[in-house]
Design an enzyme around this catalytic site. Structure first.
Site, PDB file in Angstrom:
ATOM      1  N   GLU A  19     -14.416  -9.825   1.620  1.00 55.77           N
ATOM      2  CA  GLU A  19     -14.978  -8.653   2.187  1.00 55.77           C
ATOM      3  C   GLU A  19     -15.077  -9.631   4.036  1.00 55.77           C
ATOM      4  OE1 GLU A  19     -17.160  -7.124  -0.240  1.00 55.77           O
ATOM      5  OE2 GLU A  19     -16.448  -8.985  -0.497  1.00 55.77           O
ATOM      6  N   LEU A  23     -13.628 -22.499 -35.076  1.00 57.19           N
ATOM      7  CA  LEU A  23     -13.004 -21.140 -34.912  1.00 57.19           C
ATOM      8  C   LEU A  23     -13.037 -20.001 -35.412  1.00 57.19           C
ATOM      9  CD1 LEU A  23      -9.097 -22.925 -34.423  1.00 57.19           C
ATOM     10  CD2 LEU A  23     -11.075 -21.571 -32.723  1.00 57.19           C
TER      11      LEU A  23
END
Length: 346
Positions: A46, A293
């Site tokens: 912004e 994993l």
């Protein structure tokens, strides 16, 4: 808002643990200013958009579009909501609410109190998707976890390479993917905050885990090494990037390496992810072997999986993990196929 999303994505790999945010300012149907969050600790989207407007007198009659609720608190930069009110921008269009407890509706409330007309939820799904890492980090209080591996057509991620495994012993890692897949993997490293492996991968492959094939920063390297048996001269410790070593022996810091002592009983992964959350690590790529994993998969501690598959077959070796999920996308990466899986809902 679509244009805001495109702008926001330019910040990938540079703004974490902050979200990616894009903003445009429109006056009578014409864009007069735009900006995005470029770097963590620097001006937000912004502010950059407001600064880009040449004639500030037009702001009071303009509409500001932003992908995420403007912040309302003092962090590394002042509140964006205050700047919007100060410049007299009356109409605000917001993609999604910020889940950060420091914001979470407070920015919207401040804007409304300041006399702004606020609309929320424009392209909300797309805005949530853009920042799925940030939203996971804020709501689950842990990093966004990406599992990544490559496997042969017959379902193996490596040949047998240790005495504890059966079959032929091969000292070198099995080369599965081609150049395009390798380059894509390094691009991912530049986009995420950290990359993780376990002891066996460090010993067998001696990887650097850096971003070498593309331009971009190297991620924080995370090593899970319970007994601290990975040699100090291993590539992972070279001073290309910082290293966090989770172990059961000591807490210490030496050069670019931080040793973090954790208990390896119970849910060690939960403890490790909690420690990474404390260190503001928003996302982690897990590039370890089958053991690491599978630990993430078994405990449901993963959000996305990226799996390369090749046409090569080796007959026997270390079996690839199995997810049980259907791929949400499949694309070609040179000679290989990339399948993407998801374990999160927006």
């Amino acid at each position: 808002m679509q244009h805001c999303l495109i702008l926001a994505h330019k910040g990938i790999g540079h703004v974490a643990p902050n979200p990616m945010v894009g903003c445009i300012i429109v006056y009578k149907g014409k864009i007069i200013g735009e900006g995005y969050h470029k770097e963590f600790g620097k001006a937000h989207a912004e502010i950059n958009a407001i600064r880009s407007v040449k004639n500030k007198k037009l702001l009071k009659d303009s509409t500001l579009y932003v992908t995420l609720e403007p912040c309302s608190h003092h962090g590394k930069t002042p509140p964006c909501a205050d700047a919007i009110i100060k410049h007299g921008i009356k109409k605000i269009i917001i993609g999604s609410v910020d889940p950060n407890p420091l914001v979470k509706g407070k920015g919207i409330a401040k804007l409304i109190k300041g006399g702004c007309d606020v609309t929320i939820g424009v392209l909300e799904k797309e805005c949530l998707e853009l920042n799925h890492r940030f939203f996971t980090f804020q709501t689950k209080k842990r990093p966004y976890i990406i599992l990544k591996w490559a496997m042969t057509k017959d379902g193996f991620i490596d040949a047998y390479r240790t005495k504890s495994e059966q079959g032929t012993i091969n000292s070198k890692p099995l080369k599965i993917t081609g150049k395009e897949a390798d380059k894509l993997s390094h691009t991912w490293r530049s986009e995420e905050q950290a990359i993780m492996i376990g002891t066996n991968t460090a010993l067998l492959d001696n990887p650097s885990l850096t971003t070498r094939l593309v331009k971009g920063k190297s991620p924080v390297r995370i090593l899970v090494d319970r007994e601290l048996i990975v040699p100090a001269n291993s590539n992972i410790f070279r001073k290309f990037a910082s290293v966090i070593v989770f172990n059961e022996k000591k807490n210490a810091t030496k050069g670019n390496v931080e040793y973090v002592k954790v208990k390896f009983t119970g849910s060690k992964l939960g403890v490790i992810l909690k420690e990474l959350y404390k260190r503001n690590i928003q996302s982690v790529i897990v590039e370890g072997g089958a053991k690491l994993l599978n630990s993430f998969i078994e405990q449901g501690l993963w959000d996305e999986a990226r799996v390369f598959s090749s046409k090569a077959e080796i007959g026997e070796g270390v079996k690839a993990p199995e997810l049980g999920n259907k791929a949400v996308a499949k694309i070609k990466a040179g000679r290989d196929t990339l399948s993407t899986y998801r374990n999160y809902k927006l």
